[in-house]
Scaffold this motif. Structure first.
Motif, PDB file in Angstrom:
ATOM      1  N   ALA A 107      50.951  50.116  44.760  1.00  0.00           N
ATOM      2  CA  ALA A 107      51.077  51.502  44.318  1.00  0.00           C
ATOM      3  C   ALA A 107      50.048  51.844  43.255  1.00  0.00           C
ATOM      4  CB  ALA A 107      52.484  51.764  43.794  1.00  0.00           C
ATOM      5  N   ASP A 108      49.778  50.890  42.357  1.00  0.00           N
ATOM      6  CA  ASP A 108      48.878  51.176  41.247  1.00  0.00           C
ATOM      7  C   ASP A 108      48.157  49.900  40.835  1.00  0.00           C
ATOM      8  OD1 ASP A 108      50.794  49.699  39.809  1.00  0.00           O
ATOM      9  OD2 ASP A 108      51.837  51.527  39.183  1.00  0.00           O
ATOM     10  N   GLU A 109      47.315  50.015  39.821  1.00  0.00           N
ATOM     11  CA  GLU A 109      46.533  48.858  39.384  1.00  0.00           C
ATOM     12  C   GLU A 109      47.423  47.730  38.892  1.00  0.00           C
ATOM     13  OE1 GLU A 109      43.153  47.690  36.050  1.00  0.00           O
ATOM     14  OE2 GLU A 109      43.333  49.786  36.695  1.00  0.00           O
ATOM     15  N   GLY A 110      48.529  48.063  38.243  1.00  0.00           N
ATOM     16  CA  GLY A 110      49.431  47.029  37.757  1.00  0.00           C
ATOM     17  C   GLY A 110      49.980  46.177  38.878  1.00  0.00           C
ATOM     18  N   GLU A 111      50.358  46.800  40.002  1.00  0.00           N
ATOM     19  CA  GLU A 111      50.870  46.043  41.138  1.00  0.00           C
ATOM     20  C   GLU A 111      49.791  45.156  41.746  1.00  0.00           C
ATOM     21  OE1 GLU A 111      52.980  48.043  44.195  1.00  0.00           O
ATOM     22  OE2 GLU A 111      54.531  48.827  42.850  1.00  0.00           O
ATOM     23  N   LEU A 112      48.561  45.654  41.807  1.00  0.00           N
ATOM     24  CA  LEU A 112      47.481  44.829  42.338  1.00  0.00           C
ATOM     25  C   LEU A 112      47.213  43.644  41.419  1.00  0.00           C
ATOM     26  CD1 LEU A 112      45.337  44.111  44.344  1.00  0.00           C
ATOM     27  CD2 LEU A 112      43.838  45.871  43.348  1.00  0.00           C
ATOM     28  N   ARG A 113      47.249  43.861  40.120  1.00  0.00           N
ATOM     29  CA  ARG A 113      47.048  42.757  39.185  1.00  0.00           C
ATOM     30  C   ARG A 113      48.160  41.704  39.329  1.00  0.00           C
ATOM     31  NH1 ARG A 113      43.371  42.805  35.264  1.00  0.00           N
ATOM     32  NH2 ARG A 113      42.110  44.695  34.957  1.00  0.00           N
ATOM     33  N   GLU A 114      49.380  42.152  39.539  1.00  0.00           N
ATOM     34  CA  GLU A 114      50.480  41.211  39.740  1.00  0.00           C
ATOM     35  C   GLU A 114      50.269  40.398  41.013  1.00  0.00           C
ATOM     36  OE1 GLU A 114      55.376  41.149  40.100  1.00  0.00           O
ATOM     37  OE2 GLU A 114      54.289  43.047  40.187  1.00  0.00           O
ATOM     38  N   TYR A 115      49.833  41.068  42.080  1.00  0.00           N
ATOM     39  CA  TYR A 115      49.538  40.374  43.330  1.00  0.00           C
ATOM     40  C   TYR A 115      48.419  39.346  43.131  1.00  0.00           C
ATOM     41  CZ  TYR A 115      47.698  39.545  48.016  1.00  0.00           C
ATOM     42  OH  TYR A 115      47.224  38.950  49.156  1.00  0.00           O
ATOM     43  N   CYS A 116      47.342  39.760  42.451  1.00  0.00           N
ATOM     44  CA  CYS A 116      46.226  38.843  42.198  1.00  0.00           C
ATOM     45  C   CYS A 116      46.688  37.636  41.387  1.00  0.00           C
ATOM     46  CB  CYS A 116      45.099  39.572  41.467  1.00  0.00           C
ATOM     47  SG  CYS A 116      44.250  40.825  42.445  1.00  0.00           S
ATOM     48  N   HIS A 117      47.593  37.850  40.453  1.00  0.00           N
ATOM     49  CA  HIS A 117      48.111  36.739  39.665  1.00  0.00           C
ATOM     50  C   HIS A 117      48.821  35.742  40.574  1.00  0.00           C
ATOM     51  CE1 HIS A 117      49.770  34.550  36.250  1.00  0.00           C
ATOM     52  NE2 HIS A 117      50.923  34.551  36.900  1.00  0.00           N
ATOM     53  N   LEU A 118      49.634  36.235  41.494  1.00  0.00           N
ATOM     54  CA  LEU A 118      50.418  35.341  42.348  1.00  0.00           C
ATOM     55  C   LEU A 118      49.528  34.551  43.295  1.00  0.00           C
ATOM     56  CD1 LEU A 118      53.432  37.683  43.199  1.00  0.00           C
ATOM     57  CD2 LEU A 118      53.464  35.683  41.694  1.00  0.00           C
ATOM     58  N   VAL A 119      48.590  35.227  43.974  1.00  0.00           N
ATOM     59  CA  VAL A 119      47.831  34.545  45.025  1.00  0.00           C
ATOM     60  C   VAL A 119      46.577  33.846  44.523  1.00  0.00           C
ATOM     61  CG1 VAL A 119      48.702  36.108  46.801  1.00  0.00           C
ATOM     62  CG2 VAL A 119      46.502  36.603  45.695  1.00  0.00           C
ATOM     63  N   ALA A 120      46.162  34.105  43.278  1.00  0.00           N
ATOM     64  CA  ALA A 120      44.924  33.489  42.781  1.00  0.00           C
ATOM     65  C   ALA A 120      45.114  32.794  41.437  1.00  0.00           C
ATOM     66  CB  ALA A 120      43.821  34.539  42.689  1.00  0.00           C
ATOM     67  N   SER A 121      45.596  33.520  40.437  1.00  0.00           N
ATOM     68  CA  SER A 121      45.755  32.898  39.119  1.00  0.00           C
ATOM     69  C   SER A 121      46.766  31.763  39.142  1.00  0.00           C
ATOM     70  CB  SER A 121      46.162  33.954  38.085  1.00  0.00           C
ATOM     71  OG  SER A 121      45.166  34.947  37.955  1.00  0.00           O
ATOM     72  N   CYS A 122      47.829  31.914  39.930  1.00  0.00           N
ATOM     73  CA  CYS A 122      48.814  30.830  40.031  1.00  0.00           C
ATOM     74  C   CYS A 122      48.182  29.568  40.625  1.00  0.00           C
ATOM     75  CB  CYS A 122      50.006  31.273  40.877  1.00  0.00           C
ATOM     76  SG  CYS A 122      51.204  32.293  39.979  1.00  0.00           S
ATOM     77  N   VAL A 123      47.283  29.748  41.564  1.00  0.00           N
ATOM     78  CA  VAL A 123      46.576  28.592  42.134  1.00  0.00           C
ATOM     79  C   VAL A 123      45.722  27.925  41.056  1.00  0.00           C
ATOM     80  CG1 VAL A 123      44.918  27.832  43.867  1.00  0.00           C
ATOM     81  CG2 VAL A 123      46.580  29.623  44.426  1.00  0.00           C
ATOM     82  N   GLY A 124      45.032  28.744  40.260  1.00  0.00           N
ATOM     83  CA  GLY A 124      44.245  28.197  39.159  1.00  0.00           C
ATOM     84  C   GLY A 124      45.102  27.419  38.177  1.00  0.00           C
ATOM     85  N   ARG A 125      46.274  27.955  37.864  1.00  0.00           N
ATOM     86  CA  ARG A 125      47.184  27.258  36.953  1.00  0.00           C
ATOM     87  C   ARG A 125      47.625  25.912  37.532  1.00  0.00           C
ATOM     88  NH1 ARG A 125      51.111  30.631  33.297  1.00  0.00           N
ATOM     89  NH2 ARG A 125      49.657  32.120  32.360  1.00  0.00           N
ATOM     90  N   ALA A 126      47.845  25.860  38.843  1.00  0.00           N
ATOM     91  CA  ALA A 126      48.228  24.592  39.473  1.00  0.00           C
ATOM     92  C   ALA A 126      47.108  23.562  39.380  1.00  0.00           C
ATOM     93  CB  ALA A 126      48.606  24.838  40.938  1.00  0.00           C
ATOM     94  N   CYS A 127      45.858  24.043  39.382  1.00  0.00           N
ATOM     95  CA  CYS A 127      44.712  23.130  39.346  1.00  0.00           C
ATOM     96  C   CYS A 127      44.431  22.562  37.954  1.00  0.00           C
ATOM     97  CB  CYS A 127      43.458  23.842  39.851  1.00  0.00           C
ATOM     98  SG  CYS A 127      43.512  24.329  41.579  1.00  0.00           S
ATOM     99  N   LEU A 128      44.861  23.256  36.918  1.00  0.00           N
ATOM    100  CA  LEU A 128      44.499  22.863  35.553  1.00  0.00           C
ATOM    101  C   LEU A 128      44.824  21.402  35.230  1.00  0.00           C
ATOM    102  CD1 LEU A 128      45.418  26.036  33.450  1.00  0.00           C
ATOM    103  CD2 LEU A 128      43.135  25.232  34.099  1.00  0.00           C
ATOM    104  N   PRO A 129      46.055  20.928  35.465  1.00  0.00           N
ATOM    105  CA  PRO A 129      46.336  19.529  35.106  1.00  0.00           C
ATOM    106  C   PRO A 129      45.496  18.537  35.902  1.00  0.00           C
ATOM    107  CG  PRO A 129      48.191  20.498  36.303  1.00  0.00           C
ATOM    108  CD  PRO A 129      47.269  21.619  35.953  1.00  0.00           C
ATOM    109  N   VAL A 130      45.201  18.859  37.159  1.00  0.00           N
ATOM    110  CA  VAL A 130      44.371  17.967  37.975  1.00  0.00           C
ATOM    111  C   VAL A 130      42.960  17.888  37.404  1.00  0.00           C
ATOM    112  CG1 VAL A 130      43.466  17.523  40.286  1.00  0.00           C
ATOM    113  CG2 VAL A 130      45.756  18.501  40.013  1.00  0.00           C
TER     114      VAL A 130
END
Length: 295
Positions: free
Chosen positions: A121-144
Motif C-alpha cells: 500500500a505504501d513505502e512502509g509496507e514495502l520496507r517491511e517486505y524488504c526486511h523479511l525477504v532480504a534483511s532477515c537473510v542478511g541477519r541469518a548470515c551474520l554469525p556464519v
C-alpha cells in the motif's frame, strides 16, 4: 501430526541447489573457509527452496503446502530432527555458528506474501517486505560470517533494503507480468501511473526520459542509494576482523550497486531486456572488494 507432502527440492543437497543458480548471492563464497562456505550454502539453499515453493507452485494451495513443509523443516532443524538435506545442513550450521530460525522464519513469512499477492500500500509496507525477504537473510548470515553486534545488524538491515529495492526496480516489468506490483500504490497514484503500464504496454511517452516511469525509477533508485550509503556507514563502525568476515556480503553489495547504476542509466525504459552485471565485471568487483580497494 499429519505429515506434509514434500516439495520436489526436498531430496536435493545444498550444493546441487547452488550449482543450478546464477545468483549474485553466491559471488563471495569462494573466499570462505570450508565450514563457513557450507554454512552459507545451507542458508542460500533454504532461501532458494522457499522462494521456489511460491514461484514454481501451480496454484496457491500447492504453494502454501510447500511453504508449510519448509517452515516445519526449519523448526525441525532447530530441534535437531531435520529430514531433508537442506534441513540437515541448516542443523549443522546452527550447531556450529548459532541459531538461524528467527531470521529465516521471517523469510518464509515474506515469501508467503508473494503467494497471496496484494502488493504494498505504501513505502512502509514495502520496507517491511524488504526486511523479511532480504534483511532477515542478511541477519541469518551474520554469525556464519563472524560479525555480531548492533552495527552488524544495521549493516545487514540496510544492505538487505538496498538489494531488495534494486531488485524491485530491476524487475518492475517481469513482476508485473506475473501479477506482482511491489512499488507502493501511493507512489503510483502520486505519479498517475496505471499498474498495467508496468507491463510495458503503454505508449512511448510513458517510458521516455522525464516521463512517469522515469520518475518512478528515480524514486526507487534514490531509496536504494540511501540504503547502500547507510550500510557503508554501519560497516565502518565494525572492527577490522568483522569487516573482513563480511567480504562475501560486501561483494554482493558491490555487484548490486553496479546493477543499480545500470538501471539508473536506463531510467524508465523498462521494455528492454533484463539488466545484468556480466560475469567478468562481477569477478573484477570481487577482486576489488577482496583487495580492500572498495569500502
Amino acid at each position: 501430526m499429519t505429515q506434509l507432502a514434500a516439495p520436489p527440492a526436498a531430496t536435493l543437497a545444498p550444493a546441487e541447489i547452488t550449482a543450478r543458480s546464477g545468483s549474485n548471492f553466491l559471488a563471495g563464497f569462494a573466499c570462505l573457509d570450508r565450514e563457513r562456505r557450507a554454512g552459507m550454502e545451507a542458508i542460500y539453499a533454504f532461501c532458494r527452496v522457499v522462494d521456489d515453493a511460491v514461484d514454481d507452485a501451480p496454484d496457491q494451495v500447492t504453494g502454501r503446502r510447500h511453504l508449510d513443509f519448509w517452515r516445519a523443516e526449519l523448526t525441525a532443524a532447530a530441534r535437531g530432527s531435520a529430514s531433508t538435506p537442506v534441513g540437515k545442513a541448516l542443523q549443522t550450521t546452527a550447531a556450529r555458528f548459532g541459531p538461524l530460525t528467527e531470521p529465516l522464519a521471517g523469510l518464509v513469512r515474506g515469501c508467503e506474501r508473494d503467494l497471496f499477492g496484494g502488493g504494498c500500500a505504501d513505502e512502509g509496507e514495502l520496507r517491511e517486505y524488504c526486511h523479511l525477504v532480504a534483511s532477515c537473510v542478511g541477519r541469518a548470515c551474520l554469525p556464519v560470517l563472524g560479525a555480531e553486534g548492533p552495527a552488524a545488524l544495521r549493516f545487514a538491515d540496510h544492505l538487505g533494503q538496498a538489494l531488495q529495492w534494486t531488485n524491485v526496480l530491476r524487475d518492475l516489468r517481469p513482476d508485473a507480468e506475473l501479477g506482482r506490483v511491489y512499488v507502493p500504490r501511493t507512489w503510483l497514484a502520486e505519479l498517475q501511473i496505471e499498474p498495467d503500464w508496468l507491463r510495458g504496454s503503454a505508449g512511448d511517452a510513458v517510458y521516455a526520459a522525464g516521463g512517469p516511469l522515469a520518475q518512478l525509477a528515480a524514486r526507487c533508485a534514490a531509496v536504494a542509494r540511501h540504503e547502500f550509503a547507510q550500510a557503508r556507514t554501519a560497516l565502518r563502525e565494525l572492527p577490522a576482523a568483522a569487516r573482513r568476515g563480511l567480504v562475501p556480503a560486501r561483494i554482493m553489495g558491490a555487484i548490486y550497486f553496479a546493477l543499480l547504476e545500470r538501471l539508473e542509466r536506463r531510467g524508465g525504459e523498462i521494455r528492454l531486456p533484463r539488466t545484468r552485471v556480466g560475469r567478468w565485471h562481477k569477478l573484477w568487483l570481487a577482486v576489488q572488494v577482496w583487495s580492500g580497494a572498495r569500502a
